[in-house]
Design a protein around this motif. Structure first.
Motif, short mmCIF file in Angstrom:
data_model
loop_
_atom_site.label_atom_id
_atom_site.label_comp_id
_atom_site.label_asym_id
_atom_site.label_seq_id
_atom_site.Cartn_x
_atom_site.Cartn_y
_atom_site.Cartn_z
N ASP A 5 -44.79 -87.42 -86.00
CA ASP A 5 -46.09 -88.00 -86.38
C ASP A 5 -46.35 -87.83 -87.87
O ASP A 5 -47.00 -88.68 -88.49
N CYS A 12 -48.05 -95.91 -82.96
CA CYS A 12 -47.54 -95.18 -81.78
C CYS A 12 -46.09 -95.56 -81.47
O CYS A 12 -45.28 -94.69 -81.13
N ASP A 67 -51.54 -91.17 -79.79
CA ASP A 67 -52.81 -91.57 -80.40
C ASP A 67 -53.59 -92.60 -79.58
O ASP A 67 -54.44 -93.31 -80.12
#
Length: 207
Positions: A144, A38, A67
């Motif tokens: 991501d 993260c 997440d």
């Protein structure tokens, strides 16, 4: 805050440092790898946001948060979603991993006090993207996929970075198209992903 979320935080002393709080929350709930992932995605989201003149502070926060629902194993996520009154699609019921984006959105709001709707919405679609995606949605989605949480390099990374030089939309489409070409191997094709694919395909073909 719902009891199932309170139970995750009752032993944690939060400070005024959001980044530290998120990392502490994840490590305290036995998700140290996700904690590091993260933070990495937050850093990458900030970089991409600066490239495309998006709100880099919002992008970084969205990356830190995306997440946080990893604290719930996939097997529990449908039950958790019901308790949190999250709408569940049939594809999510079949493949609960994918609903983690919606759970993270609720957790960002209820545990970490995020009120910026753009941040919450980006967190809520970071795995599948969605139709009419905002700039921040696309920034987080791409970040991501670049700072992914698997070992080794992503198989699509060279093409994604190359297309990112054209536009953020081209970068986002690279990953969606990568999945689409392999959709027969996917456990489900999320309807948001399908809608995003159709919309972005049309956009990149017009350029």
């Amino acid at each position: 805050m719902h009891t199932i979320l309170k139970n995750l935080t009752k032993q944690i002393e939060f400070s005024s440092d959001l980044k530290r709080n998120i990392h502490l929350f994840l490590t305290s709930n036995k998700c140290p790898k996700t904690a590091d992932h993260c933070i990495d995605v937050g850093t990458e989201a900030r970089r991409i946001a600066l490239m495309f003149k998006a709100n880099h502070e919002a992008a970084e926060i969205a990356g830190w948060l995306h997440d946080i629902s990893a604290v719930f194993p996939s097997i529990e996520r449908i039950d958790v979603s019901r308790q949190l009154q999250i709408d569940i699609l049939p594809e999510e019921e079949l493949f609960p991993m994918i609903i983690h984006q919606k759970i993270s959105k609720v957790m960002a709001r209820d545990i970490f006090g995020i009120t910026d709707q753009e941040i919450l919405d980006a967190v809520g679609c970071h795995t599948t993207l969605r139709a009419n995606a905002t700039l921040l949605d696309q920034v987080l989605f791409v970040a991501d996929k670049i700072a992914w949480d698997q070992s080794g390099e992503p198989p699509y990374i060279e093409e994604l970075n190359r297309n990112l030089k054209k536009s953020l939309t081209h970068g986002a489409f690279t990953y969606i198209n990568y999945l689409w070409e392999r959709k027969e191997t996917l456990k489900v094709v999320h309807p948001w992903l399908k809608e995003a694919y159709e919309e972005l395909e049309d956009k990149v073909n017009k350029v």
